[in-house]
Motif scaffolding. Structure first.
Motif, PDB file in Angstrom:
ATOM      1  N   ASN A   2       1.032  -0.734  -0.218  1.00 52.14           N
ATOM      2  CA  ASN A   2      -0.030  -0.320   0.089  1.00 52.14           C
ATOM      3  C   ASN A   2       0.748   1.480  -0.128  1.00 52.14           C
ATOM      4  O   ASN A   2       1.393   1.996   1.082  1.00 52.14           O
ATOM      5  N   LYS A   4       1.212   4.475  -0.287  1.00 50.05           N
ATOM      6  CA  LYS A   4       0.344   5.473  -0.126  1.00 50.05           C
ATOM      7  C   LYS A   4       1.555   7.326  -0.014  1.00 50.05           C
ATOM      8  O   LYS A   4       2.665   6.922   0.406  1.00 50.05           O
ATOM      9  N   LYS A   6       1.243  11.756   0.609  1.00 44.75           N
ATOM     10  CA  LYS A   6       0.862  12.882   0.581  1.00 44.75           C
ATOM     11  C   LYS A   6       0.935  13.853  -0.584  1.00 44.75           C
ATOM     12  O   LYS A   6       2.232  14.125  -0.511  1.00 44.75           O
ATOM     13  N   THR A  19      -4.339  12.438   0.311  1.00 49.82           N
ATOM     14  CA  THR A  19      -3.975  10.873   0.652  1.00 49.82           C
ATOM     15  C   THR A  19      -3.883  10.156  -0.668  1.00 49.82           C
ATOM     16  O   THR A  19      -5.274   9.502  -0.762  1.00 49.82           O
ATOM     17  N   ASP A  21      -2.854   7.035  -3.227  1.00 55.63           N
ATOM     18  CA  ASP A  21      -2.045   5.513  -3.956  1.00 55.63           C
ATOM     19  C   ASP A  21      -1.059   6.466  -5.211  1.00 55.63           C
ATOM     20  O   ASP A  21      -1.155   7.361  -5.744  1.00 55.63           O
TER      21      ASP A  21
END
Length: 96
Positions: A2, A4, A6, A19, A21
């Protein structure tokens, strides 16, 4: 995994922390750029119109485009025709 990240996305005169991917970053930034480009175009044509009203016009324009694309990509009529032709062929072959 995952992955992610920002980001701060600027749309109109505001920044929006998101936020997302990592693999979505390019498309997210491109979407914001399209909005900002269209905003600048509309601001050039409608100098006295408030930003909120221009943004509403942009939302309408993009929504209309999405609906037009959905209609163009609707494969249901083709699938129905293929099914109809398949049935005709099945009947023809079963009669022989």
């Amino acid at each position: 995994m995952n992955d992610k990240i920002k980001i701060k996305l600027r749309i109109a005169d505001s920044y929006y922390p998101l936020t997302i991917d990592r693999e979505e970053e390019e498309i997210v930034r491109l979407a914001a750029k399209q909005i900002n480009d269209k905003l600048n175009t509309y601001r050039g044509h409608y100098k006295d119109l408030e930003t909120e009203k221009i943004l509403a016009m942009i939302a309408y324009d993009f929504s209309r485009q999405v609906l037009e694309l959905k209609d163009k990509n609707d494969t249901r009529p083709y699938a129905e025709k293929i099914e109809e032709l398949t049935e005709l062929l099945d009947k023809q072959f079963s009669n022989n």
